[in-house]
Design a protein around this motif. Structure first.
Motif, PDB file in Angstrom:
ATOM      1  N   ILE A 123       0.859  -1.181   0.000  1.00  0.00           N
ATOM      2  CA  ILE A 123       0.000   0.000   0.000  1.00  0.00           C
ATOM      3  C   ILE A 123       0.894   1.228   0.000  1.00  0.00           C
ATOM      4  CG2 ILE A 123      -1.718   1.311   1.307  1.00  0.00           C
ATOM      5  CD1 ILE A 123      -2.733  -1.427   2.369  1.00  0.00           C
ATOM      6  N   LEU A 124       0.590   2.158  -0.895  1.00  0.00           N
ATOM      7  CA  LEU A 124       1.322   3.413  -1.019  1.00  0.00           C
ATOM      8  C   LEU A 124       0.415   4.537  -0.537  1.00  0.00           C
ATOM      9  CD1 LEU A 124       3.942   4.751  -2.120  1.00  0.00           C
ATOM     10  CD2 LEU A 124       2.741   4.997  -4.308  1.00  0.00           C
ATOM     11  N   LEU A 125       0.891   5.298   0.456  1.00  0.00           N
ATOM     12  CA  LEU A 125       0.127   6.414   1.000  1.00  0.00           C
ATOM     13  C   LEU A 125       0.634   7.717   0.406  1.00  0.00           C
ATOM     14  CD1 LEU A 125       0.096   5.346   4.758  1.00  0.00           C
ATOM     15  CD2 LEU A 125      -1.630   4.873   3.005  1.00  0.00           C
ATOM     16  N   ARG A 126      -0.289   8.503  -0.163  1.00  0.00           N
ATOM     17  CA  ARG A 126       0.101   9.765  -0.795  1.00  0.00           C
ATOM     18  C   ARG A 126       0.518  10.827   0.208  1.00  0.00           C
ATOM     19  NH1 ARG A 126      -3.774  12.849  -3.192  1.00  0.00           N
ATOM     20  NH2 ARG A 126      -5.424  11.800  -2.084  1.00  0.00           N
ATOM     21  N   ASN A 127      -0.269  11.034   1.243  1.00  0.00           N
ATOM     22  CA  ASN A 127      -0.084  12.166   2.154  1.00  0.00           C
ATOM     23  C   ASN A 127       0.209  11.745   3.577  1.00  0.00           C
ATOM     24  OD1 ASN A 127      -0.362  14.723   0.813  1.00  0.00           O
ATOM     25  ND2 ASN A 127      -2.385  14.012   0.238  1.00  0.00           N
ATOM     26  N   SER A 128       1.105  10.849   3.752  1.00  0.00           N
ATOM     27  CA  SER A 128       1.460  10.401   5.092  1.00  0.00           C
ATOM     28  C   SER A 128       2.940  10.661   5.327  1.00  0.00           C
ATOM     29  CB  SER A 128       1.177   8.907   5.233  1.00  0.00           C
ATOM     30  OG  SER A 128       1.626   8.453   6.477  1.00  0.00           O
ATOM     31  N   PHE A 129       3.252  11.020   6.568  1.00  0.00           N
ATOM     32  CA  PHE A 129       4.647  11.210   6.936  1.00  0.00           C
ATOM     33  C   PHE A 129       5.190   9.987   7.659  1.00  0.00           C
ATOM     34  CE2 PHE A 129       3.079  15.594   6.717  1.00  0.00           C
ATOM     35  CZ  PHE A 129       3.967  16.090   5.770  1.00  0.00           C
ATOM     36  N   LEU A 130       4.374   8.953   7.751  1.00  0.00           N
ATOM     37  CA  LEU A 130       4.796   7.743   8.436  1.00  0.00           C
ATOM     38  C   LEU A 130       6.013   7.146   7.743  1.00  0.00           C
ATOM     39  CD1 LEU A 130       1.356   5.966   8.910  1.00  0.00           C
ATOM     40  CD2 LEU A 130       2.667   7.192  10.634  1.00  0.00           C
ATOM     41  N   SER A 131       6.886   6.590   8.538  1.00  0.00           N
ATOM     42  CA  SER A 131       7.980   5.858   7.930  1.00  0.00           C
ATOM     43  C   SER A 131       7.429   4.506   7.480  1.00  0.00           C
ATOM     44  CB  SER A 131       9.125   5.667   8.931  1.00  0.00           C
ATOM     45  OG  SER A 131       8.659   4.978  10.066  1.00  0.00           O
ATOM     46  N   GLN A 132       8.179   3.824   6.693  1.00  0.00           N
ATOM     47  CA  GLN A 132       7.752   2.512   6.201  1.00  0.00           C
ATOM     48  C   GLN A 132       7.467   1.597   7.379  1.00  0.00           C
ATOM     49  OE1 GLN A 132      10.385   0.809   3.312  1.00  0.00           O
ATOM     50  NE2 GLN A 132       9.653  -1.244   3.679  1.00  0.00           N
ATOM     51  N   HIS A 133       6.348   0.904   7.325  1.00  0.00           N
ATOM     52  CA  HIS A 133       6.001  -0.034   8.376  1.00  0.00           C
ATOM     53  C   HIS A 133       5.121  -1.142   7.808  1.00  0.00           C
ATOM     54  CE1 HIS A 133       2.477   2.591   8.346  1.00  0.00           C
ATOM     55  NE2 HIS A 133       1.817   1.656   8.996  1.00  0.00           N
ATOM     56  N   LYS A 134       4.772  -2.085   8.648  1.00  0.00           N
ATOM     57  CA  LYS A 134       3.911  -3.185   8.232  1.00  0.00           C
ATOM     58  C   LYS A 134       2.664  -3.193   9.094  1.00  0.00           C
ATOM     59  CE  LYS A 134       7.297  -6.321   6.347  1.00  0.00           C
ATOM     60  NZ  LYS A 134       7.125  -7.489   5.543  1.00  0.00           N
ATOM     61  N   LYS A 135       1.569  -3.583   8.472  1.00  0.00           N
ATOM     62  CA  LYS A 135       0.315  -3.772   9.191  1.00  0.00           C
ATOM     63  C   LYS A 135      -0.282  -5.063   8.667  1.00  0.00           C
ATOM     64  CE  LYS A 135      -3.793  -1.334  10.624  1.00  0.00           C
ATOM     65  NZ  LYS A 135      -4.443  -0.035  10.684  1.00  0.00           N
ATOM     66  N   LEU A 136      -0.554  -5.993   9.553  1.00  0.00           N
ATOM     67  CA  LEU A 136      -1.049  -7.319   9.171  1.00  0.00           C
ATOM     68  C   LEU A 136      -0.097  -8.003   8.191  1.00  0.00           C
ATOM     69  CD1 LEU A 136      -4.828  -6.438   8.648  1.00  0.00           C
ATOM     70  CD2 LEU A 136      -3.770  -7.440  10.685  1.00  0.00           C
ATOM     71  N   GLY A 137       1.193  -7.702   8.298  1.00  0.00           N
ATOM     72  CA  GLY A 137       2.193  -8.286   7.416  1.00  0.00           C
ATOM     73  C   GLY A 137       2.291  -7.618   6.057  1.00  0.00           C
ATOM     74  N   ILE A 138       1.580  -6.509   5.868  1.00  0.00           N
ATOM     75  CA  ILE A 138       1.557  -5.800   4.585  1.00  0.00           C
ATOM     76  C   ILE A 138       2.434  -4.555   4.690  1.00  0.00           C
ATOM     77  CG2 ILE A 138       0.071  -4.559   2.961  1.00  0.00           C
ATOM     78  CD1 ILE A 138      -2.226  -6.396   4.071  1.00  0.00           C
ATOM     79  N   ASP A 139       3.290  -4.348   3.692  1.00  0.00           N
ATOM     80  CA  ASP A 139       4.140  -3.163   3.673  1.00  0.00           C
ATOM     81  C   ASP A 139       3.291  -1.937   3.377  1.00  0.00           C
ATOM     82  OD1 ASP A 139       6.952  -4.128   3.977  1.00  0.00           O
ATOM     83  OD2 ASP A 139       6.356  -5.354   2.257  1.00  0.00           O
ATOM     84  N   ILE A 140       3.467  -0.903   4.222  1.00  0.00           N
ATOM     85  CA  ILE A 140       2.800   0.382   4.063  1.00  0.00           C
ATOM     86  C   ILE A 140       3.900   1.408   3.838  1.00  0.00           C
ATOM     87  CG2 ILE A 140       1.195   2.033   5.071  1.00  0.00           C
ATOM     88  CD1 ILE A 140      -0.029  -0.754   4.994  1.00  0.00           C
ATOM     89  N   ILE A 141       3.829   2.123   2.716  1.00  0.00           N
ATOM     90  CA  ILE A 141       4.900   3.022   2.304  1.00  0.00           C
ATOM     91  C   ILE A 141       4.359   4.438   2.148  1.00  0.00           C
ATOM     92  CG2 ILE A 141       6.671   3.432   0.529  1.00  0.00           C
ATOM     93  CD1 ILE A 141       6.764   0.657   1.994  1.00  0.00           C
ATOM     94  N   SER A 142       5.114   5.419   2.594  1.00  0.00           N
ATOM     95  CA  SER A 142       4.746   6.806   2.397  1.00  0.00           C
ATOM     96  C   SER A 142       5.426   7.332   1.131  1.00  0.00           C
ATOM     97  CB  SER A 142       5.196   7.647   3.600  1.00  0.00           C
ATOM     98  OG  SER A 142       4.925   9.000   3.364  1.00  0.00           O
ATOM     99  N   ALA A 143       4.641   7.940   0.250  1.00  0.00           N
ATOM    100  CA  ALA A 143       5.184   8.489  -0.992  1.00  0.00           C
ATOM    101  C   ALA A 143       5.701   9.904  -0.802  1.00  0.00           C
ATOM    102  CB  ALA A 143       4.105   8.487  -2.075  1.00  0.00           C
ATOM    103  N   ARG A 144       5.178  10.576   0.200  1.00  0.00           N
ATOM    104  CA  ARG A 144       5.507  11.993   0.391  1.00  0.00           C
ATOM    105  C   ARG A 144       6.820  12.198   1.143  1.00  0.00           C
ATOM    106  NH1 ARG A 144       1.471  16.356   3.123  1.00  0.00           N
ATOM    107  NH2 ARG A 144       3.001  18.001   3.335  1.00  0.00           N
ATOM    108  N   SER A 145       7.625  13.102   0.600  1.00  0.00           N
ATOM    109  CA  SER A 145       8.926  13.390   1.236  1.00  0.00           C
ATOM    110  C   SER A 145       8.774  14.355   2.386  1.00  0.00           C
ATOM    111  CB  SER A 145       9.896  13.954   0.215  1.00  0.00           C
ATOM    112  OG  SER A 145       9.361  15.102  -0.395  1.00  0.00           O
TER     113      SER A 145
END
Length: 115
Positions: free
Chosen positions: A93-115
């Protein structure tokens, strides 16, 4: 391939680009195409007949699925990617407007696109 895409897309888009969905999608597809990837928008989910995934990305016969969300992952996105991963596929999952660092939820990679 999934980790190549994560590296390519993680924190690579500025606030102006990330805040406007249409602009972001154009920039995302252009970035992927410039790096040799083929992108199919709103692709049919390979295991859930009525579901679609935002992006099916292919290169050299390999496929990775990307769900695009705004600030946090939607339950539907998590379920879609989880289904793909459970069947031996690759997705994140790619998040457009998140400042979160890369993490996992339910074993799924969650990535922030925004710098």
């Amino acid at each position: 391939m999934k980790f190549e895409l994560i590296t390519l897309l993680s924190k690579q888009f500025d606030k102006t680009t990330a805040s406007r969905r249409v602009c972001f999608i154009r920039s995302l597809i252009a970035k992927l195409n410039l790096n040799g990837y083929t992108v199919e928008k709103e692709a049919r989910h390979p295991h859930l007949a009525s579901a679609k995934i935002n992006f099916k990305v292919t290169k050299h016969g390999q496929t990775c699925w990307i769900e695009l969300d705004n600030k946090s992952p939607r339950i539907r996105s998590l379920e879609s990617i989880q289904s793909i991963n459970e069947h031996g596929g690759n997705g994140f999952i790619l998040l457009r407007n998140s400042f979160l660092s890369q993490h996992k939820k339910l074993g799924i990679d969650i990535i922030s696109a925004r710098s």
